[in-house]
Scaffold this active site. Sequence first.
Site, PDB file in Angstrom:
ATOM      1  N   HIS A   1      27.774  28.752  72.593  1.00  0.00           N
ATOM      2  CA  HIS A   1      28.031  27.636  71.668  1.00  0.00           C
ATOM      3  C   HIS A   1      28.960  26.568  72.210  1.00  0.00           C
ATOM      4  CE1 HIS A   1      32.211  28.632  70.708  1.00  0.00           C
ATOM      5  NE2 HIS A   1      31.842  29.885  70.869  1.00  0.00           N
TER       6      HIS A   1
ATOM      7  N   GLU B   1      47.486  34.384  69.196  1.00  0.00           N
ATOM      8  CA  GLU B   1      46.696  34.119  70.412  1.00  0.00           C
ATOM      9  C   GLU B   1      47.232  32.867  71.122  1.00  0.00           C
ATOM     10  OE1 GLU B   1      42.335  32.909  70.923  1.00  0.00           O
ATOM     11  OE2 GLU B   1      42.156  35.075  70.856  1.00  0.00           O
TER      12      GLU B   1
ATOM     13  N   ARG C   1      30.915  23.439  73.578  1.00  0.00           N
ATOM     14  CA  ARG C   1      30.567  22.011  73.634  1.00  0.00           C
ATOM     15  C   ARG C   1      30.323  21.526  75.057  1.00  0.00           C
ATOM     16  NH1 ARG C   1      32.377  21.912  68.656  1.00  0.00           N
ATOM     17  NH2 ARG C   1      31.911  20.085  67.391  1.00  0.00           N
TER      18      ARG C   1
ATOM     19  N   ASP D   1      42.366  28.244  68.806  1.00  0.00           N
ATOM     20  CA  ASP D   1      42.344  26.915  69.436  1.00  0.00           C
ATOM     21  C   ASP D   1      41.324  25.965  68.827  1.00  0.00           C
ATOM     22  OD1 ASP D   1      39.953  27.991  70.226  1.00  0.00           O
ATOM     23  OD2 ASP D   1      40.614  28.489  72.248  1.00  0.00           O
TER      24      ASP D   1
ATOM     25  N   HIS E   1      23.708  30.602  67.411  1.00  0.00           N
ATOM     26  CA  HIS E   1      24.792  29.914  66.681  1.00  0.00           C
ATOM     27  C   HIS E   1      24.201  28.823  65.788  1.00  0.00           C
ATOM     28  CE1 HIS E   1      28.510  27.540  66.155  1.00  0.00           C
ATOM     29  NE2 HIS E   1      29.193  28.560  66.647  1.00  0.00           N
TER      30      HIS E   1
ATOM     31  N   GLU F   1      39.136  22.665  73.084  1.00  0.00           N
ATOM     32  CA  GLU F   1      40.051  23.762  72.729  1.00  0.00           C
ATOM     33  C   GLU F   1      41.317  23.809  73.588  1.00  0.00           C
ATOM     34  OE1 GLU F   1      36.781  24.053  73.099  1.00  0.00           O
ATOM     35  OE2 GLU F   1      35.994  24.848  71.196  1.00  0.00           O
TER      36      GLU F   1
HETATM   37  C1  UD1 Z   1      33.864  25.797  66.519  1.00  0.00           C
HETATM   38  C2  UD1 Z   1      35.149  25.567  67.324  1.00  0.00           C
HETATM   39  C3  UD1 Z   1      35.145  26.387  68.605  1.00  0.00           C
HETATM   40  C4  UD1 Z   1      34.873  27.856  68.298  1.00  0.00           C
HETATM   41  C5  UD1 Z   1      33.563  27.963  67.526  1.00  0.00           C
HETATM   42  C6  UD1 Z   1      33.306  29.393  67.143  1.00  0.00           C
HETATM   43  C7  UD1 Z   1      36.226  23.370  67.340  1.00  0.00           C
HETATM   44  C8  UD1 Z   1      36.265  22.017  67.948  1.00  0.00           C
HETATM   45  N1  UD1 Z   1      35.226  24.160  67.728  1.00  0.00           N
HETATM   46  O1  UD1 Z   1      32.785  25.244  67.264  1.00  0.00           O
HETATM   47  O2  UD1 Z   1      36.418  26.284  69.238  1.00  0.00           O
HETATM   48  O3  UD1 Z   1      34.774  28.562  69.518  1.00  0.00           O
HETATM   49  O4  UD1 Z   1      33.667  27.182  66.323  1.00  0.00           O
HETATM   50  O5  UD1 Z   1      31.973  29.579  66.792  1.00  0.00           O
HETATM   51  O6  UD1 Z   1      37.057  23.685  66.541  1.00  0.00           O
HETATM   52  N2  UD1 Z   1      27.433  25.146  61.279  1.00  0.00           N
HETATM   53  C9  UD1 Z   1      26.759  25.552  60.162  1.00  0.00           C
HETATM   54  N3  UD1 Z   1      27.190  26.682  59.513  1.00  0.00           N
HETATM   55  C10 UD1 Z   1      28.226  27.415  59.941  1.00  0.00           C
HETATM   56  C11 UD1 Z   1      28.890  27.011  61.110  1.00  0.00           C
HETATM   57  C12 UD1 Z   1      28.493  25.859  61.750  1.00  0.00           C
HETATM   58  O7  UD1 Z   1      25.791  24.928  59.734  1.00  0.00           O
HETATM   59  O8  UD1 Z   1      28.557  28.444  59.322  1.00  0.00           O
HETATM   60  C13 UD1 Z   1      26.987  23.910  61.963  1.00  0.00           C
HETATM   61  C14 UD1 Z   1      27.333  22.644  61.165  1.00  0.00           C
HETATM   62  O9  UD1 Z   1      26.300  21.687  61.337  1.00  0.00           O
HETATM   63  C15 UD1 Z   1      28.603  22.150  61.847  1.00  0.00           C
HETATM   64  C16 UD1 Z   1      28.302  22.513  63.290  1.00  0.00           C
HETATM   65  O10 UD1 Z   1      27.652  23.780  63.217  1.00  0.00           O
HETATM   66  O11 UD1 Z   1      28.831  20.764  61.645  1.00  0.00           O
HETATM   67  C17 UD1 Z   1      29.495  22.585  64.208  1.00  0.00           C
HETATM   68  O12 UD1 Z   1      30.546  23.371  63.694  1.00  0.00           O
HETATM   69  P1  UD1 Z   1      32.038  23.153  64.298  1.00  0.00           P
HETATM   70  O13 UD1 Z   1      32.952  24.143  63.670  1.00  0.00           O
HETATM   71  O14 UD1 Z   1      32.438  21.727  64.210  1.00  0.00           O
HETATM   72  O15 UD1 Z   1      31.858  23.460  65.829  1.00  0.00           O
HETATM   73  P2  UD1 Z   1      31.421  24.782  66.593  1.00  0.00           P
HETATM   74  O16 UD1 Z   1      30.575  24.342  67.720  1.00  0.00           O
HETATM   75  O17 UD1 Z   1      30.927  25.779  65.634  1.00  0.00           O
HETATM   76  N1  UDP Z   2      30.058  37.437  66.598  1.00  0.00           N
HETATM   77  C1  UDP Z   2      29.485  37.818  65.391  1.00  0.00           C
HETATM   78  N2  UDP Z   2      28.142  37.582  65.196  1.00  0.00           N
HETATM   79  C2  UDP Z   2      27.367  36.967  66.123  1.00  0.00           C
HETATM   80  C3  UDP Z   2      27.968  36.548  67.346  1.00  0.00           C
HETATM   81  C4  UDP Z   2      29.320  36.788  67.539  1.00  0.00           C
HETATM   82  O1  UDP Z   2      30.161  38.394  64.528  1.00  0.00           O
HETATM   83  O2  UDP Z   2      26.164  36.783  65.877  1.00  0.00           O
HETATM   84  C5  UDP Z   2      31.513  37.672  66.795  1.00  0.00           C
HETATM   85  C6  UDP Z   2      31.936  38.279  68.136  1.00  0.00           C
HETATM   86  O3  UDP Z   2      31.965  39.697  68.056  1.00  0.00           O
HETATM   87  C7  UDP Z   2      33.322  37.689  68.349  1.00  0.00           C
HETATM   88  C8  UDP Z   2      33.254  36.354  67.634  1.00  0.00           C
HETATM   89  O4  UDP Z   2      32.124  36.391  66.787  1.00  0.00           O
HETATM   90  O5  UDP Z   2      34.336  38.456  67.710  1.00  0.00           O
HETATM   91  C9  UDP Z   2      33.122  35.241  68.631  1.00  0.00           C
HETATM   92  O6  UDP Z   2      32.816  34.055  67.987  1.00  0.00           O
HETATM   93  P1  UDP Z   2      32.290  32.779  68.749  1.00  0.00           P
HETATM   94  O7  UDP Z   2      31.606  33.183  69.978  1.00  0.00           O
HETATM   95  O8  UDP Z   2      31.545  31.967  67.745  1.00  0.00           O
HETATM   96  O9  UDP Z   2      33.642  31.986  69.064  1.00  0.00           O
HETATM   97  P2  UDP Z   2      34.711  32.051  70.265  1.00  0.00           P
HETATM   98  O10 UDP Z   2      35.225  33.440  70.366  1.00  0.00           O
HETATM   99  O11 UDP Z   2      34.014  31.588  71.508  1.00  0.00           O
HETATM  100  O12 UDP Z   2      35.752  31.076  69.832  1.00  0.00           O
END
Ligand code: UD1
Ligand code: UDP
Length: 402
Positions: free
Chosen positions: A233, A124, A235, A102, A266, A138
């Site tokens: 994490h 999913e 929003r 999502d 995160h 999402e």
């Molecule tokens: C995203 C997804 C959320 C999912 C989550 C899993 C959307 C809207 N959100 O949220 O559904 O549950 O990922 O974790 O699609 N960043 C880094 N390095 C990384 C990853 C993230 O620096 O490897 C930082 C960056 O500044 C980036 C910010 O995190 O701009 C946000 O990342 P983004 O993928 O937009 O949103 P998440 O909150 O991670």
């Molecule tokens: N996870 C990971 N390392 C971490 C925290 C979570 O590998 O430090 C894994 C966790 O086992 C799960 C997935 O990441 O499979 C969940 O990701 P996240 O919580 O970022 O996203 P969501 O599932 O809420 O979309």
Amino acid sequence: MLGKFVKKTIAIIFGTRPEAIKLAPVVLALKKDKRFRCRVCVTAQHRHMLDQVLDIFGIVPDVDLNLMKKNQTLAGFTARAITAVDGYLADEKPDLVMVQGDTTTVFAASLAAFYHHIPVAHVEAGLRTGNLQSPWPEELNRVLTTRMAALHFAPTASNRKNLIKEDIPSKNIVVTGNTVIDALFLALAKVSKNPPHIPGLPQALQPTAHASRFTSHSSRLTPPTPLVLITGHRRENFGGGFENICRAIALLARQFPKTHFVYPVHLNPRVREPVMRILSPGAPGAMLPNVHLIEPLDYLSFVALMNRATLILTDSGGVQEEAPSLGKPVIVMRDTTERPEAVKAGTVKVVGADTRNIVRAAAALLTRPALYKKMSTAYNPYGDGHATERIVSACRAFLTPL
Ligand code: UD1
Ligand code: UDP
């Protein structure tokens, strides 16, 4: 004369950590299957957290769009992803696009595929809270992806029901289980023999070799140091919600000085700011020797730590699915969940991002062995570890002309 057999091309498109974890078993299976040409395209919506997963599963993307920007906005990333995936699909011309979950990547890739008249398989499918504001954005991504998809892989029967209610024809839905359980079993097989060492954690908190999939630490003769594992994490928790969560952790750490609180933080700056401000050793009044803020863990280390944990505080979707299989009670720091199966089974409790409720729920589990025992019964509502096989055979049926 018989025509030449032409392999069908499936383009699997993903971008974040959870999509990569949940699609890794499918990628590995499709890459091995000679009947398909499986191509992996990553948007890299996450850069570092995606690469951690690719490394663990040994997946090398065929195309890396490398789109992440620090502090990216929803609209900015959506626009970049639609444009970049559009270009990729114009070159690749796959027979089927596969997406998972999502995220913005899922919505953008599905829309780009729709514009190319390429069918989309949604892994999913059918999770719903019924509230477009939670999880945000999402829930909307899921609803819109459902409208665009041709094949719907629903993890559970209740997810299937949600899709039927939205007039998706039942012939296009396959109940598969969640591929996260396939990934979890792959990871457990590796870590139970060879537990990883987690940098930054004292020896007493390290995962051990004998922690088995369904062993609760409470049942051991010499219980190990209690460990509460935390992730967050969402929003909808940005701002006040995260401050409440951090305050709850600080209160619990003071109330239970012999319990350790391990939080792989995160990488989203909107998450890291309140966590560092309230919980880091330098924060005014913090100095909590039993709180450990660490970097996001690779999947094997995280699975080993979940297995080592006493209980888990999270707002993560994937963790809510994995923890019941490990017999770990989960306190969900959100107001809603699209995963009611574990709540019904009693292994997951939804308390919101509310300081008092989080403290109360965690304290109850840390002090009441009977409650702990009840919540830590291993239960597998999300699958049997064979979701991938069902997905591969449904793709084969979809792509094979009668
Ligand atoms: C995203 C997804 C959320 C999912 C989550 C899993 C959307 C809207 N959100 O949220 O559904 O549950 O990922 O974790 O699609 N960043 C880094 N390095 C990384 C990853 C993230 O620096 O490897 C930082 C960056 O500044 C980036 C910010 O995190 O701009 C946000 O990342 P983004 O993928 O937009 O949103 P998440 O909150 O991670
Ligand atoms: N996870 C990971 N390392 C971490 C925290 C979570 O590998 O430090 C894994 C966790 O086992 C799960 C997935 O990441 O499979 C969940 O990701 P996240 O919580 O970022 O996203 P969501 O599932 O809420 O979309």
